[in-house]
Design a protein around this motif. Structure first.
Motif, short mmCIF file in Angstrom:
data_model
loop_
_atom_site.label_atom_id
_atom_site.label_comp_id
_atom_site.label_asym_id
_atom_site.label_seq_id
_atom_site.Cartn_x
_atom_site.Cartn_y
_atom_site.Cartn_z
N ALA A 1 0.86 -1.19 0.00
CA ALA A 1 0.00 0.00 0.00
C ALA A 1 0.89 1.23 0.00
O ALA A 1 2.07 1.17 0.37
CB ALA A 1 -0.91 -0.01 1.22
N HIS A 2 0.33 2.35 -0.40
CA HIS A 2 1.11 3.57 -0.51
C HIS A 2 0.34 4.74 0.09
O HIS A 2 -0.89 4.71 0.17
CB HIS A 2 1.43 3.89 -1.97
N VAL A 3 1.07 5.78 0.48
CA VAL A 3 0.45 7.02 0.94
C VAL A 3 0.29 7.89 -0.31
O VAL A 3 1.28 8.35 -0.89
CB VAL A 3 1.32 7.72 2.00
N GLY A 4 -0.93 8.11 -0.71
CA GLY A 4 -1.22 8.77 -1.98
C GLY A 4 -0.63 10.15 -2.15
O GLY A 4 -0.10 10.47 -3.21
N GLU A 5 -0.73 10.98 -1.12
CA GLU A 5 -0.27 12.37 -1.23
C GLU A 5 1.23 12.44 -1.52
O GLU A 5 1.68 13.18 -2.39
CB GLU A 5 -0.57 13.17 0.04
N VAL A 6 2.00 11.68 -0.77
CA VAL A 6 3.45 11.75 -0.95
C VAL A 6 3.87 11.06 -2.25
O VAL A 6 4.79 11.53 -2.93
CB VAL A 6 4.20 11.19 0.28
N GLU A 7 3.19 10.01 -2.65
CA GLU A 7 3.52 9.34 -3.90
C GLU A 7 3.27 10.27 -5.09
O GLU A 7 4.06 10.34 -6.02
CB GLU A 7 2.72 8.04 -4.07
N ARG A 8 2.15 10.99 -5.05
CA ARG A 8 1.83 11.94 -6.13
C ARG A 8 2.84 13.08 -6.15
O ARG A 8 3.28 13.53 -7.21
CB ARG A 8 0.41 12.47 -5.94
#
Length: 168
Positions: free
Chosen positions: A81-88
């Motif tokens: 799973a990923h943290v969307g805000e930081v990945e973007r």
């Protein structure tokens, strides 16, 4: 909060959910000491401006320090799973760095230039108000530093004129 690499060079990146303020640090490794040091620097930065860090979203790599930064809570995402805000945000930074590298006439760049290109990309992203940020007029950099936008109507262009030497 997450790690990312640009041409094999490691960086640690944070972005706040509401302010959309980004921080970036070139790190020598991904050890527990490095993670803890950079996390505490980011927390201190926000606290000096009066913000309280309630929780940090990160992946499993940051679980080793979750007890070292209490009372700030760590929300560790499960594997795969990923943290969307930081990945973007990382994708945006990498796109800007790629564009800058593509504009340069060099085939290879030193490590120092790559590090500075990443820092510059983050600096520019912090200088403009985020569409989904807390303010339509203040940039994340304005909020975190307390410095206002420059007043372009009052700025003057100063031309320096030097008289030609007698030999010219």
């Amino acid at each position: 909060m997450d790690f990312f690499f640009v041409q094999g060079i490691p960086f640690i990146h944070t972005i706040s959910r509401k302010l959309k303020f980004r921080t970036i640090s070139h790190v020598p490794d991904r050890s527990k000491d490095t993670i803890l040091k950079e996390t505490l620097l980011a927390i201190t930065l926000y606290r000096t401006r009066g913000f309280d860090i309630v929780d940090i979203q990160a992946d499993m790599e940051f679980a080793c320090i979750q007890h070292n930064v209490l009372p700030t809570q760590f929300n560790i995402t499960p594997r795969d799973a990923h943290v969307g805000e930081v990945e973007r945000s990382i994708r945006t930074i990498k796109e800007r760095v790629r564009a800058d590298i593509h504009d340069m006439p060099f085939k290879r760049l030193p490590k120092l230039i790559i590090v500075e290109l990443v820092r510059r990309a983050v600096q520019v992203l912090n200088q403009f108000p985020a569409l989904d940020g807390v303010s339509d007029t203040l940039s994340p950099l304005n909020i975190m530093t307390g410095k206002p936008h420059p007043n372009y109507h009052q700025m003057k262009i100063c031309l320096l004129y030097t008289s030609p030497s007698p030999r010219d």
